[in-house]
Design a protein around this motif. Structure first.
Motif, mmCIF file in Angstrom:
data_model
loop_
_atom_site.group_PDB
_atom_site.id
_atom_site.type_symbol
_atom_site.label_atom_id
_atom_site.label_comp_id
_atom_site.label_asym_id
_atom_site.label_seq_id
_atom_site.Cartn_x
_atom_site.Cartn_y
_atom_site.Cartn_z
ATOM 1 N N LEU A 167 0.984 -1.224 -0.069
ATOM 2 C CA LEU A 167 -0.018 -0.056 -0.002
ATOM 3 C C LEU A 167 0.836 1.154 0.023
ATOM 4 N N ARG A 168 0.533 2.200 -0.829
ATOM 5 C CA ARG A 168 1.513 3.394 -0.967
ATOM 6 C C ARG A 168 0.277 4.633 -0.832
ATOM 7 N N GLY A 169 0.742 5.394 0.237
ATOM 8 C CA GLY A 169 -0.202 6.807 0.387
ATOM 9 C C GLY A 169 0.455 7.914 -0.057
ATOM 10 N N GLU A 170 -0.146 9.118 -0.639
ATOM 11 C CA GLU A 170 0.436 10.183 -0.554
ATOM 12 C C GLU A 170 -0.836 11.210 -0.189
ATOM 13 N N PHE A 171 -0.284 12.184 0.805
ATOM 14 C CA PHE A 171 -1.229 13.240 1.299
ATOM 15 C C PHE A 171 -0.586 14.575 1.580
ATOM 16 N N GLY A 172 -1.450 15.550 1.295
ATOM 17 C CA GLY A 172 -0.836 16.897 1.668
ATOM 18 C C GLY A 172 -0.873 17.868 0.643
ATOM 19 N N TYR A 173 -0.506 19.174 0.939
ATOM 20 C CA TYR A 173 -0.779 20.359 -0.083
ATOM 21 C C TYR A 173 0.392 21.316 0.523
ATOM 22 N N TRP A 174 0.328 22.465 -0.235
ATOM 23 C CA TRP A 174 1.173 23.601 0.384
ATOM 24 C C TRP A 174 0.308 24.447 1.143
ATOM 25 N N VAL A 175 0.830 24.451 2.542
ATOM 26 C CA VAL A 175 0.046 25.318 3.448
ATOM 27 C C VAL A 175 1.024 26.852 3.224
#
Length: 388
Positions: A167-175
Motif C-alpha cells: 500500500l502506498r499513500g500520498e497526502f498533503g498540499y502547500w500550506v
C-alpha cells in the motif's frame, strides 16, 4: 404516532475549521434540517446542537446565522448540564483529554476528533474510563466513510487484489507560510507545545485506515521533518515552527490471513499537489491494483494489465492513466462525517458500543508516538498490542 427522541449535543471547539465546516455545517445541521433520521423501530431521532467555544462574538454570530438556540463559553457548565446527552470535542489537542475526562465523569456520551490525547498512557486511560462509565464513546474515523475508501475496502472484501503486496499513500498540499498569503491551517498546528505536528495529527488517521483496509500495523519506521522553520500567525506575527510539517512513514502490516504487506505513506504540508486528489492510496496485489482518493477509485485487473517496456531513448506514447477503470459506487454515499455521526447517534440511542471507540484512537496515538520515536532514534520500532 411517531415517537421523537431529541439528542442534545454540546459541540466544543465549534468555531474552528473542522468543528464548524465538517461537524456543524455538513453533519449536524443537515441532520437537523432533515428532521432527524428514523430508527429500525420507527423512532425519529432529532438533534439539537449547543455551540461551545471561547470566543463569545463568534459563537453568537454562528448561532444567529444557523438559528441555533443555545451557545456558551462555559464548557464546565454545559458538561454538568443534565439536559445534555453528548459532548463533542474538536478543540486543541492539548485540551482534549481533560474535556473528555470531565464529560465521561458527568455520564455524558462522547464523540471526539483525534488525537484523543497527547500520550499513549493518557489515551489508554480515557478508553478505560469510557468502559467504566458505561457510556457510548466514538472517535472520528472519517476517512473510512469517504466514497473512495469505501470502494477500496469493497475491492479488498471481494478478493479483487488476490494476495495484497503493498500500500502506498500520498497526502498533503502547500500550506502558505502566512507572510504574503494567509495560511490555510491554524498556527497552533505548527507548534509542538500546543499539540501540533504532522505525525501527531495524521498518523492517528493512517493507523485506522491501515487497520481497516489492510490489517494490523506491526512496525513503523518514520522520518518527521520541519521543512518550513518560520511561519506567520493569524495576527501576522512571525513565529518559529517547533512541530514537524511532514512525516514520511514506512509500515510493516499483516492481513487477517497472515500475509505480510509493505506500507508507505508520505504526509506533507510543504508539497505541491500533482495528483487527482489531496490524498490517494494505491494497493497492489497479485491479481490487480487500485488507486483511491477522497471520492474516486480506479482499478486495473491482472488480465487488463499492459506490458510496458523500459526504453529511455523513446518518448512514451501510451497514456498509463487511461488504462485504469473507474470503480462505481453502486450506492449513494453521503458526507463521511455525517454518516459516522448518524451511526454514532444510533449507537447512543441503542446503548451500545460504537465500533470506532477510544481504544482504536489509542492505537492511533501509539502509532504517532512510536513514529516520532522512530524518527528521533532513526530506527524501526515494533508496535506492541495494547488492551484494557
Amino acid at each position: 404516532m411517531t415517537e421523537i427522541r431529541t439528542i442534545r449535543i454540546a459541540m466544543n471547539g465549534i468555531t474552528g475549521r473542522m468543528g464548524y465546516r465538517q461537524h456543524l455545517l455538513r453533519s449536524i445541521l443537515p441532520i437537523r434540517e432533515a428532521g432527524g433520521f428514523t430508527l429500525e423501530d420507527g423512532t425519529r431521532v432529532q438533534v439539537e446542537p449547543i455551540l461551545v467555544g471561547r470566543n463569545e462574538a463568534k459563537l453568537r454570530e454562528l448561532a444567529e446565522q444557523h438559528k441555533v438556540e443555545r451557545w456558551t463559553t462555559d464548557l464546565d457548565g454545559i458538561i454538568a448540564d443534565p439536559t445534555v446527552d453528548v459532548v463533542f470535542d474538536a478543540s486543541m489537542t492539548s485540551l482534549r483529554a481533560a474535556t473528555l475526562r470531565k464529560a465521561m465523569a458527568a455520564g455524558k456520551h462522547i464523540f471526539t476528533e483525534k488525537p484523543t490525547a497527547e500520550t499513549l498512557e493518557e489515551a489508554v486511560e480515557l478508553a478505560r474510563l469510557a468502559q467504566q462509565a458505561g457510556i457510548t464513546a466514538g472517535v472520528v474515523h472519517d476517512k473510512l466513510y469517504l466514497p473512495g475508501l469505501v470502494k477500496l475496502r469493497r475491492l479488498v472484501d471481494e478478493g479483487f487484489f488476490g494476495r495484497i503486496l503493498s500500500l502506498r499513500g500520498e497526502f498533503g498540499y502547500w500550506v502558505f507560510e502566512g507572510d504574503h498569503q494567509a495560511a490555510q491551517r491554524p498556527s497552533w498546528n505548527y507548534r509542538k507545545e500546543d499539540g501540533g505536528g504532522m505525525t501527531t495529527d495524521m498518523f492517528c488517521h493512517w493507523n485506522y485506515v491501515l487497520e481497516n483496509i489492510i490489517g494490523t500495523v506491526k512496525s513503523v519506521s518514520a522520518s518527521a521533518v520541519t521543512h518550513i522553520p518560520a511561519r506567520w500567525d493569524e495576527q501576522g506575527n512571525e513565529y518559529q515552527a517547533t512541530a514537524d510539517d511532514a512525516a514520511y512513514g514506512f509500515f510493516e502490516l499483516e492481513t487477517p490471513a497472515g500475509d505480510q504487506v509493505v506500507g508507505q505513506i508520505n504526509s506533507s504540508w510543504a508539497v505541491r499537489v500533482y495528483r487527482d486528489e489531496l490524498v490517494e492510496f494505491q494497493i497492489d496485489g497479485t491479481h490487480g491494483s487500485a488507486v483511491a482518493g477522497l471520492n474516486k477509485c480506479v482499478a486495473q485487473q491482472r488480465a487488463h494489465t499492459p506490458k510496458p517496456v523500459w526504453n529511455p531513448d523513446l518518448p512514451v506514447t501510451e497514456s498509463f492513466r487511461d488504462q485504469w477503470q473507474d470503480v462505481p459506487a453502486n450506492a449513494e454515499l453521503d458526507n463521511g462525517f455525517k454518516l459516522q455521526w448518524e451511526e454514532f447517534l444510533r449507537d447512543v440511542v441503542a446503548g451500545r458500543e460504537h465500533r470506532f471507540g477510544l481504544l482504536s484512537a489509542a492505537r492511533g496515538v501509539q502509532l504517532a508516538e512510536l513514529g516520532l520515536r522512530s524518527s528521533a532514534e532513526r530506527r524501526t520500532i515494533d508496535i506492541p498490542e495494547i488492551s484494557l
